[in-house]
Scaffold this active site. Structure first.
Site, PDB file in Angstrom:
ATOM      1  CB  SER A  48       3.589   8.528   4.638  1.00 34.66           C
ATOM      2  OG  SER A  48       4.626   7.896   5.353  1.00 34.66           O
ATOM      3  CB  CYS A  77      -2.573   3.156   4.544  1.00 30.38           C
ATOM      4  SG  CYS A  77      -1.294   2.027   5.063  1.00 30.38           S
ATOM      5  CB  ILE A 140      -0.755  -3.065   2.753  1.00 28.79           C
ATOM      6  CG1 ILE A 140      -1.927  -3.887   2.211  1.00 28.79           C
ATOM      7  CG2 ILE A 140       0.525  -3.357   1.964  1.00 28.79           C
ATOM      8  CD1 ILE A 140      -2.410  -3.461   0.833  1.00 28.79           C
ATOM      9  NE  ARG A 141       5.068  -2.095   2.346  1.00 23.78           N
ATOM     10  CZ  ARG A 141       4.509  -2.854   1.407  1.00 23.78           C
ATOM     11  NH1 ARG A 141       4.434  -4.167   1.567  1.00 23.78           N
ATOM     12  NH2 ARG A 141       4.043  -2.331   0.315  1.00 23.78           N
ATOM     13  CG  HIS A 177      -5.021   0.031   1.901  1.00 25.57           C
ATOM     14  ND1 HIS A 177      -4.559   0.983   1.029  1.00 25.57           N
ATOM     15  CD2 HIS A 177      -3.980  -0.283   2.702  1.00 25.57           C
ATOM     16  CE1 HIS A 177      -3.293   1.240   1.285  1.00 25.57           C
ATOM     17  NE2 HIS A 177      -2.912   0.488   2.291  1.00 25.57           N
ATOM     18  CD  GLU A 179      -7.586   2.013  -0.684  1.00 25.31           C
ATOM     19  OE1 GLU A 179      -8.224   2.112   0.388  1.00 25.31           O
ATOM     20  OE2 GLU A 179      -6.346   1.960  -0.731  1.00 25.31           O
TER      21      GLU A 179
HETATM   22  N1  GLN Z   1       4.244   1.912   5.169  1.00 24.68           N
HETATM   23  C1  GLN Z   1       3.760   3.033   4.433  1.00 24.68           C
HETATM   24  C2  GLN Z   1       4.283   4.350   5.014  1.00 24.68           C
HETATM   25  O1  GLN Z   1       4.855   4.348   6.058  1.00 24.68           O
HETATM   26  C3  GLN Z   1       2.261   3.057   4.368  1.00 24.68           C
HETATM   27  C4  GLN Z   1       1.765   1.812   3.677  1.00 24.68           C
HETATM   28  C5  GLN Z   1       0.459   1.983   2.966  1.00 24.68           C
HETATM   29  O2  GLN Z   1       0.001   3.097   2.694  1.00 24.68           O
HETATM   30  N2  GLN Z   1      -0.119   0.857   2.585  1.00 24.68           N
HETATM   31  O3  GLN Z   1       4.120   5.354   4.420  1.00 24.68           O
END
Ligand code: GLN
Length: 196
Positions: A48, A77, A140-141, A177, A179
């Site tokens: 981001s 995300c 994912i994170r 996600h 997608e």
């Molecule tokens: N951890 C990412 C962030 O803080 C986002 C992770 C993702 O988009 N899969 O921007």
């Protein structure tokens, strides 16, 4: 109907593939001018802070806010973080430009280092009856939704009550996600928002 996918960084190609599979005209958006004839825009996952800095560098910030004022927008995300009005200060990047359109407070990387990624079956309140089996959500994170304000509403939670998707009018955010799975219900739902 024409949908754009912001293609500055991250998982934009995967959204393009799902949209193509649904027979939707879709474009990878790299310049603000390309927003002009779109009915909706997807902001993908990725990083981001990077998405924010690139958006600012390419003059996207005001054009994106104007676009969001009228049209459908969906952040997945990192895209969800970018759309938020507020990031919990402990997890905000030093220089992290935000679109700041949606009345949500998010925490980045909120599931902790040990839980880098995981999958969970979600019940999504806005999916129609008969179309309502668990949605396979890939995290994912991922960020979490700490607060949902104004007329924004939580539309999916984990079993422990953690909010992971929300809607505010034509705006949609998902911490995960869609997608990356072959379940296209979220994409179809977003197309409905873009239609109205
Ligand atoms: N951890 C990412 C962030 O803080 C986002 C992770 C993702 O988009 N899969 O921007």
């Amino acid at each position: 109907m024409k949908i754009g996918v912001l293609a500055l960084q991250g998982a934009f190609a995967e959204h393009m593939t799902v949209l193509a599979g649904l027979g939707v005209t879709a474009v990878e958006v790299r310049l603000p001018e390309q927003l002009a004839d779109l009915d909706g825009l997807i902001i993908p996952g990725g990083e981001s802070t990077t998405i924010g800095k690139l958006a600012r560098m390419y003059g996207f910030m005001e054009p994106l806010r104007q676009f969001a004022a009228e049209k459908a927008m969906w952040g997945t995300c990192a895209g969800m973080i970018f759309m938020a009005k507020e990031i919990e200060s402990a997890t905000a990047g030093k220089d992290q430009p935000l679109l700041a359109v949606m009345d949500i407070v998010v925490a980045r990387n909120a599931f902790g280092r040990q839980v880098d990624s995981f999958e969970a079956g979600l019940t999504v309140t806005v999916f129609e009856n008969g179309d309502s089996g668990a949605f396979p959500a890939v995290f994912i994170r991922a960020p979490q939704l700490l607060a949902v304000k104004g007329d924004a509403e939580v539309i999916a939670k984990l079993v422990d009550g953690t909010a992971v998707a929300a809607q505010q009018g034509k705006w949609l955010v998902t911490a995960f996600h869609p997608e990356l799975t072959n379940d296209n219900r979220f994409h179809r739902y977003f197309l409905k928002l873009a239609e109205r």
